[in-house]
Design an enzyme around this catalytic site. Structure first.
Site, PDB file in Angstrom:
ATOM      1  N   GLY A  10      10.069   3.683   2.725  1.00 15.62           N
ATOM      2  CA  GLY A  10       9.583   4.911   2.094  1.00 15.62           C
ATOM      3  C   GLY A  10       8.209   5.282   2.621  1.00 15.62           C
ATOM      4  CG  LEU A  73       5.845  -0.224  -2.660  1.00 13.22           C
ATOM      5  CD1 LEU A  73       5.352  -1.642  -2.889  1.00 13.22           C
ATOM      6  CD2 LEU A  73       5.409   0.254  -1.278  1.00 13.22           C
ATOM      7  CB  ALA A 114       4.701   0.359  -6.256  1.00 14.07           C
ATOM      8  CE1 TYR A 146       9.156   6.942 -10.658  1.00 16.73           C
ATOM      9  CE2 TYR A 146       7.107   7.951 -11.401  1.00 16.73           C
ATOM     10  CZ  TYR A 146       7.793   7.138 -10.511  1.00 16.73           C
ATOM     11  OH  TYR A 146       7.108   6.532  -9.485  1.00 16.73           O
ATOM     12  CE  LYS A 150       8.047   3.195 -10.380  1.00 13.72           C
ATOM     13  NZ  LYS A 150       8.001   2.145  -9.343  1.00 13.72           N
TER      14      LYS A 150
END
Ligand code: UDP
Length: 319
Positions: A10, A73, A114, A146, A150
Site C-alpha cells: 500500500g 498495516l 497502524a 472504520y 481500528k
C-alpha cells in the site's frame, strides 16, 4: 533484521519497505493488493512480496516466525470503503489484527500497529491527545465503522500487551505523498489531484472550513521506523502527524496554485461526492509530544513543500 510488513504494497507500507531496505534490512511484504507500488523493489534479494490475505493463517504463521519485527498495516482504508463496504472494513481490520497479534504472541515478536486519527472521531477536544475521548456517531452511519474497527483492533493490541506482547500503536493523521491513491480515488489529495491536472473544478465538500493536518509520507515513515526500534514506544499509543492545520478550502486553492492549474474551486454538498452514511469531521489536529519525546521525530516537511513534491510526482505519472 527481518521486517514483515502486512499491507506493505500500500501507500505507507511501500514507503516503509523502502526505508527498511535503505537501512540494510530484509523486508517481506504480505499484501492482497497489486504489486504496483513495490514493483521497483521486485528482483532484489532482500525483498519479497507474498500476495495473500492476512486472514490466511498458515502463510501468516510462517512469515511471523521468519520476522524479527512485524508491522501490521494491512487494512481496508478510505472513505469510499467505509461507506461502500462496511463488512469488509470490520472483518479485515478487526479479525486481521487479531490473527497478526496472535501469531506474534506465539512467536514473541514485536508488533507496530497502524491505527488512525479517525479513532478520535469528531471529538471537540482539539488538539487530540492520545488519552483523550473518542466521540463517534450512530452505528447507522457507516462512516464510523472504520474508526470502530481500528479502536477494536487497538483494544486487541493492548490486551495482548497485557499478556506480554511488545506492541506499539501509531495513529496517523492524513498522510500523503507520492503513490497515495489512484488519482480521483480515495483521499482528498488524490481526488483534488485528478481534478486539477485535468483543469476541472476542485470539489470542496461543504463550506471547506473543516480542517486537517496533512503529514508528508517521509515524516510518517521516520516515525514508523522509530516506533519499531524505540524500547520506550512499547505499550504506547502515539499520534503521528504534523501540527500545520489547514482548511480544506485552503488546501484546494493551494494545490491549484502550486500545480499551476486553472481549475476553479467549487463548494458541493457531501451528497454530491459520497452516498448516505457519510459525516465529516470538522477539525483534526494531533498533540505530537509523544511522537517528539518517545520517537524523537517531528514533522519536517511543510505542507506546500510536500504538496509540490506530490503534484510533481503525479504529473510525471500521468505524462
Ligand atoms: N473532501 C472534499 N472533497 C472531496 C473529497 C474530500 O472536500 O472531493 C474533504 C472531506 O469532506 C474531508 C477532507 O476532505 O473534510 C478529508 O477527506 P479524506 O477523505 O481525505 O480523509 P478524512 O480526513 O475525512 O478521513
Amino acid at each position: 533484521m527481518k521486517v514483515l510488513i502486512t499491507g506493505g504494497a500500500g501507500f505507507l507500507g511501500s514507503h516503509l519497505a523502502e526505508a527498511w531496505l535503505g537501512r540494510g534490512e530484509e523486508v517481506t511484504v504480505l499484501d492482497l493488493a497489486s504489486d504496483a507500488k513495490v514493483r521497483h523493489l521486485r528482483g532484489r534479494a532482500d525483498f519479497r512480496m507474498i500476495r495473500e490475505s492476512v486472514l490466511n493463517r498458515d502463510i501468516l504463521e510462517g512469515l511471523v516466525a521468519w520476522a524479527d519485527l512485524v508491522y501490521h498495516l494491512a487494512a481496508v482504508v478510505g472513505v469510499e470503503h467505509y461507506v461502500g463496504d462496511p463488512y469488509q472494513v470490520l472483518t479485515v481490520n478487526i479479525n486481521g489484527t487479531q490473527e497478526v497479534l496472535a501469531a506474534a504472541f506465539r512467536h514473541g515478536r514485536k508488533v507496530v500497529f497502524a491505527s488512525t486519527s479517525e479513532i478520535y472521531g469528531r471529538s471537540a477536544a482539539v488538539p487530540f491527545d492520545e488519552d483523550g475521548d473518542r466521540v463517534l456517531g450512530s452505528t447507522r452511519i457507516d462512516r464510523w465503522c472504520y474508526s470502530t474497527s481500528k479502536a477494536a483492533a487497538e483494544h486487541l493490541c493492548f490486551a495482548f500487551g497485557r499478556m506480554g506482547l511488545p506492541v506499539v500503536v501509531l495513529r496517523y493523521f492524513n498522510v500523503y505523498g507520492p503513490r497515495l491513491d489512484q488519482m480521483d480515488r480515495g483521499r482528498v489529495v488524490t481526488i483534488f489531484m485528478g481534478q486539477l491536472l485535468r483543469g476541472e473544478p476542485l470539489t470542496v465538500i461543504g463550506d471547506g472550513s473543516q480542517t486537517r493536518t496533512f503529514t508528508y509520507v517521509d515524516d510518517a515513515v521516520r516515525a514508523t521506523v522509530a516506533a519499531g526500534l524505540a524500547p520506550a514506544a512499547v505499550g504506547q499509543a502515539i499520534n503521528v502527524g504534523s501540527e500545520e492545520e489547514v482548511s480544506i478550502a485552503t488546501l484546494a486553492s493551494t494545490m491549484v496554485r502550486l500545480g499551476g492549474s486553472t481549475s476553479p474551486v467549487i463548494f458541493v454538498p457531501q451528497e454530491a461526492v459520497y452516498d448516505r452514511g457519510y459525516e465529516d469531521i470538522p477539525r483534526r489536529v494531533p498533540v505530537v509530544r509523544r511522537m517528539r519525546e518517545i520517537l524523537g521525530v517531528q514533522a519536517e516537511v511543510p505542507l506546500e513543500e510536500g504538496l509540490s513534491r506530490t503534484i510533481e510526482w503525479f504529473k510525471r505519472q500521468s505524462r
